[in-house]
Motif scaffolding. Structure first.
Motif, PDB file in Angstrom:
ATOM      1  N   LEU A 457       0.830  -1.203   0.000  1.00 26.10           N
ATOM      2  CA  LEU A 457       0.000   0.000   0.000  1.00 26.10           C
ATOM      3  C   LEU A 457       0.868   1.258   0.000  1.00 26.10           C
ATOM      4  N   GLY A 458       1.957   1.234   0.758  1.00 27.28           N
ATOM      5  CA  GLY A 458       2.854   2.384   0.776  1.00 27.28           C
ATOM      6  C   GLY A 458       3.481   2.639  -0.582  1.00 27.28           C
ATOM      7  N   LEU A 536      -5.397   2.681   2.555  1.00 26.83           N
ATOM      8  CA  LEU A 536      -6.524   2.206   1.746  1.00 26.83           C
ATOM      9  C   LEU A 536      -7.472   3.346   1.395  1.00 26.83           C
ATOM     10  N   ASP A 537      -7.699   4.222   2.348  1.00 25.40           N
ATOM     11  CA  ASP A 537      -8.603   5.350   2.116  1.00 25.40           C
ATOM     12  C   ASP A 537      -8.095   6.217   0.970  1.00 25.40           C
ATOM     13  N   ARG A 538      -6.785   6.507   0.952  1.00 28.62           N
ATOM     14  CA  ARG A 538      -6.217   7.339  -0.118  1.00 28.62           C
ATOM     15  C   ARG A 538      -6.144   6.590  -1.441  1.00 28.62           C
ATOM     16  N   PRO A 561     -13.621  -1.491  -1.522  1.00 25.80           N
ATOM     17  CA  PRO A 561     -14.655  -1.126  -0.543  1.00 25.80           C
ATOM     18  C   PRO A 561     -14.757  -2.127   0.599  1.00 25.80           C
ATOM     19  N   ASP A 562     -14.704  -3.426   0.290  1.00 26.34           N
ATOM     20  CA  ASP A 562     -14.778  -4.421   1.355  1.00 26.34           C
ATOM     21  C   ASP A 562     -13.555  -4.361   2.254  1.00 26.34           C
ATOM     22  N   ALA A 563     -12.377  -4.151   1.656  1.00 29.22           N
ATOM     23  CA  ALA A 563     -11.160  -4.060   2.458  1.00 29.22           C
ATOM     24  C   ALA A 563     -11.237  -2.871   3.419  1.00 29.22           C
ATOM     25  N   LEU A 564     -11.766  -1.763   2.932  1.00 30.45           N
ATOM     26  CA  LEU A 564     -11.925  -0.591   3.795  1.00 30.45           C
ATOM     27  C   LEU A 564     -12.905  -0.862   4.926  1.00 30.45           C
ATOM     28  N   GLU A 565     -14.042  -1.485   4.604  1.00 30.27           N
ATOM     29  CA  GLU A 565     -15.040  -1.768   5.627  1.00 30.27           C
ATOM     30  C   GLU A 565     -14.489  -2.690   6.710  1.00 30.27           C
ATOM     31  N   GLU A 566     -13.703  -3.663   6.301  1.00 37.20           N
ATOM     32  CA  GLU A 566     -13.140  -4.610   7.271  1.00 37.20           C
ATOM     33  C   GLU A 566     -12.201  -3.908   8.246  1.00 37.20           C
ATOM     34  N   VAL A 567     -11.326  -3.054   7.734  1.00 31.44           N
ATOM     35  CA  VAL A 567     -10.368  -2.402   8.622  1.00 31.44           C
ATOM     36  C   VAL A 567     -11.042  -1.318   9.460  1.00 31.44           C
ATOM     37  N   ILE A 568     -12.098  -0.680   8.948  1.00 32.89           N
ATOM     38  CA  ILE A 568     -12.861   0.290   9.749  1.00 32.89           C
ATOM     39  C   ILE A 568     -13.483  -0.414  10.948  1.00 32.89           C
TER      40      ILE A 568
END
Length: 623
Positions: A457-458, A536-538, A561-568
Motif C-alpha cells: 500500500l505504501g 486504503l482510504d487514499r 470497498p470491502d477491504a476498507l469496511e473490514e479495517v474500519i
C-alpha cells in the motif's frame, strides 16, 4: 488477577502509542505543557466578551512567561515551540497566537540575528514589552519580497527613518494595540541607502506604551476576526526614526561604521529569506497547533459517541450512537488521519532539526517538507474538526463545548505563515522542475500485490506521486514556450495533486517507521490497522489512476470497498483506547461538558419541575 494483567497490558499499549504520537522523549518534551494546561489559570472560563478573552490571553502569556526558566531558551528550541503550540492550541487559540508571535517570530528573530550579544533583551524576556512581527501588508501577503514600507538610512543621525508611503503598505494583522501592555515590533521594510534599494530587512521598532501608540506610529484595530479574539491591527509609520542598531543585520546585510551597506548575499530575495527565516519554525508550530486541535476534538467526539444513547431499531433497548457504522466509520477514518498528521508533523520537525548538524537532508529539502506538511496537516485538521463537530450534533455548536473555537482557529492556521495553497504551489513548482524523481519501488513484480500488505500500500502511494508529477511534466511539455505563467497554469493542477500525494507518501513512510519501532504486541497491531486504513482510504480515492497505470487489477479495485469496511470495523472497536493515547489531561476534558458521561448535568435547572417531584411525592396532598 487476570483483569489486573489486562489493565497493565492496556496501559502499556496506550503508553507506546503516546510515544508514537509525541516522540520517545514525550515526558520531557511535552510534560511541562501538559501540566501547565491542567492548572487553574488555564481552565476554561465561563462566557466572556471578546475584550475580556483578549485580556485573559495576555494574562496567561505573563503566567506562562513566569513559569519558564528562560524565554530565550524556548525561542531557540524548535521542539519546545512546537510543543507549546501542540498543547496550548486546543486550550486558548488567542494565547497560542500571541505566544507564538512573541517567542518564535519576535524573540527568535532577535536571537538569530544577534551580533556579538550586544542587544539587551531583558524587557522582552520579562514581558515589560511584548514582541510582535510586522511583515504582511494590505497589498502584500505571500509576496513578502514586494513589501513597500521603507527604512531610509539617515547618515546625519546614523539611523533609519521608517515610513508608510500609501494605504496598501500598511502593516496588516499584527497584534500591535496596547492591549496586554507595551508592544515592540520587528518591522519588515525596504532598506534604502542613498536612494538605493537593498531589499527587505527587519527593524526593531517600539510601537506603543501601555496606553497608546508612540509618536509617528498609527495603530487601528481591524474588524473582529472570526474565531478567537486577537488585537489584529493596521499599523503605519510617519517618518519614525530608530537608531542604527535597530537593523537586524548579519552576513545578509549590514551598515558599516562608514555608513556604507555590505552583504555577502547578492540576491535581494535571499536577503529577505535570511531576515524572515523564523517563518519556517512558524510553519512547524502551525502544524503542531493543527495536530493538537484535531486530537482534542476527536477525543471529545469519541467520548460523546460512547455515552450519547439513542433508541435502538424497532424500539429495542437504547444503544450508544457510536454503535452505528454511519457514526463510528467517519471517526475511525479521522483517527487514522490524526495519527498520520501527528507522524508527519514529527517527521518534518526531525528533518528540520537534522539539517543543522548535517544528519538530515539539505536545508531546501527539509524546508519544503515543513511547508508541505503545514499545508496538508492544517487542511486535514479542518476536515477532522468539522467531521467531529457534526458527529456531536447541536451541542458541539455551543461555545462551552470547545469545538467552535477550534473550527475557526484552524482557519487562521491555514492562512498563517504562508497561505496553504501558495506554499503548496511553491513546493509543486520546485518538485516539478527538479530532476526526474527516482522510483520508490515498483509495487508490481510480475504479480499483483496484496491489499492487506502495508508495504504494498505504501508503494502504491509513492506511485501516485509519480503519476501526478508525470502528468504535470507531460502537460508542461505540450505548453507553448514564452509565457511562463501560462505554462505554469497548464501544469499546476496535476502538480498540486502531486504535492498532496507527496504528503501521503511521507505520512505512509512515517507510519512504517513507527510500526518498525514498536515491539510485537497490541500497540503494534493497533498502529498497523491505522496504517492500513490511512493508505486504503487514499488509494480508494485514486483507484482509477492506479488501475489505468497497471498497478491495480480490476478485482483489487472491486475489492477495495470491502477491504476498507473490514479495517474500519477493527479500528472502530479500539477508538476509546486510541483516543486515550492522546494523553490529554483530564482537567482539559472536564472543561468541555460533552466529553463527560454526565454531560446532561451541565444543563440541569435548579428550579426545574423535576427538582420538586420528590418533595411533592412525600408531601400530603401533593400532586
Amino acid at each position: 488477577m487476570t483483569a489486573s494483567i489486562d489493565d497493565l497490558s492496556t496501559e502499556r499499549s496506550t503508553e507506546l502509542l503516546t510515544g508514537v504520537l509525541l516522540g520517545d522523549n514525550f515526558r520531557q518534551e511535552h510534560g511541562f505543557w501538559q501540566r501547565m494546561i491542567s492548572t487553574e489559570p488555564f481552565r476554561r472560563p465561563g462566557h466572556r466578551a471578546p475584550d475580556e478573552r483578549l485580556r485573559l490571553a495576555y494574562e496567561r502569556l505573563r503566567i506562562l512567561n513566569d513559569c519558564l526558566d528562560s524565554g530565550a531558551r524556548l525561542a531557540a528550541d524548535p521542539r519546545a515551540l512546537a510543543a507549546l503550540h501542540e498543547w496550548l492550541g486546543p486550550v486558548d487559540p488567542a494565547l497560542t497566537t500571541v505566544a507564538g508571535i512573541h517567542y518564535n517570530l519576535f524573540l527568535g528573530s532577535l536571537l538569530d540575528h544577534e551580533e556579538g550579544g550586544r542587544r539587551d533583551l531583558s524587557d522582552f524576556l520579562r514581558l515589560r514589552s511584548i514582541g510582535t512581527f510586522l511583515c504582511t501588508e494590505v497589498a502584500h501577503g505571500n509576496d513578502a519580497a514586494a513589501v513597500e514600507t521603507t527604512a531610509a538610512y539617515d547618515r546625519a543621525r546614523d539611523g533609519f527613518v521608517l515610513h508608510t508611503p500609501h494605504a496598501g503598505a500598511q502593516k496588516f494583522m499584527p497584534n500591535t494595540s496596547p492591549a496586554g501592555g507595551p508592544k515592540t515590533g520587528l518591522v519588515a521594510a525596504r532598506l534604502l541607502v542613498d536612494g538605493a534599494d537593498h531589499g527587505v530587512f527587519l527593524f526593531l521598532v517600539p510601537l506603543t506604551d501601555a496606553v497608546r501608540p508612540l509618536p509617528g506610529v498609527r495603530v487601528r484595530r481591524l474588524p473582529a476576526r472570526m474565531g478567537s479574539p486577537v488585537d489584529h491591527c493596521l499599523t503605519s509609520f510617519d517618518q519614525v526614526f530608530v537608531g542604527r542598531d535597530a537593523l537586524l543585520g548579519g552576513d545578509h546585510g549590514r551598515i558599516g561604521d562608514d555608513g556604507g551597506f555590505s552583504s555577502a548575499v547578492g540576491s535581494r530575495r535571499r536577503r529577505l529569506l535570511a531576515s524572515i527565516g523564523r517563518v519556517t519554525s512558524g510553519k512547524i508550530s502551525m502544524s503542531a497547533c493543527a495536530v493538537g486541535s484535531a486530537r482534542a476534538t476527536l477525543a471529545v467526539a469519541v467520548r460523546y459517541g460512547g455515552h450519547r444513547y439513542i433508541s435502538g431499531p424497532r424500539g429495542s433497548r437504547q444503544v450508544p450512537v457510536m454503535a452505528h457504522r454511519s457514526h463510528h466509520g467517519p471517526l475511525a477514518r479521522a483517527m487514522a488521519t490524526v495519527f498520520a498528521m501527528s507522524l508527519l508533523h514529527r517527521r518534518a520537525l526531525n528533518r528540520w532539526e537534522g539539517r543543522k548538524d548535517g544528519s538530515g537532508p539539505g536545508r531546501e529539502e527539509a524546508e519544503r517538507l515543513v511547508a508541505v506538511a503545514k499545508g496538508w496537516i492544517s487542511w486535514q485538521a479542518r476536515s477532522v474538526i468539522v467531521e467531529c463537530r457534526e458527529r456531536c450534533g447541536a451541542q458541539a455548536l455551543l461555545e462551552n463545548n470547545g469545538m467552535t473555537e477550534l473550527i475557526t482557529g484552524v482557519e487562521g492556521v491555514i492562512t498563517a505563515e504562508g497561505d496553504n495553497l501558495a506554499i503548496h504551489a511553491k513546493a509543486a513548482a520546485e518538485m516539478l522542475f527538479a530532476t526526474e524523481p527516482a522510483a520508490h519501488g515498483a509495487p508490481l513484480g510480475g504479480e499483483p500485490g496484496d491489499l492487506t500488505d502495508p508495504g504494498f500500500l505504501g508503494r502504491l502511494l509513492a506511485v501516485l506521486e509519480e503519476i501526478w508529477f508525470g502528468r504535470a511534466r507531460e502537460r508542461l511539455g505540450r505548453a507553448p514556450h514564452g509565457d511562463s505563467l501560462e505554462r505554469w497554469n497548464i501544469a499546476s493542477g496535476p502538480a498540486l495533486r502531486g504535492v498532496e500525494a507527496h504528503a501521503h507518501r511521507q505520512a505512509a513512510e512515517a507510519y512504517a517507521d513507527a510500526v518498525a519501532g514498536l515491539p510485537e504486541g497490541p500497540a503494534r497491531g493497533r498502529l498497523v490497522e491505522l496504517q492500513r486504513l490511512f493508505a486504503l482510504d487514499r488509494i480508494a480515492r485514486n483507484s482509477g489512476d492506479l488501475l489505468a497505470a497497471g498497478y491495480l487489477t480490476a478485482d483489487q479495485v472491486n475489492g477495495l470497498p470491502d477491504a476498507l469496511e473490514e479495517v474500519i470495523t477493527v479500528v472502530a472497536a479500539h477508538l476509546p483506547a486510541l483516543a486515550d493515547s492522546f494523553a490529554l489531561p483530564q482537567e482539559l476534558l472536564a472543561d468541555w461538558p460533552i466529553a463527560g458521561a454526565d454531560y446532561v448535568d451541565a444543563y440541569d435547572d435548579p428550579a426545574g419541575a423535576w427538582q420538586l417531584d420528590g418533595d411533592r411525592a412525600t408531601t400530603p396532598g401533593g400532586r
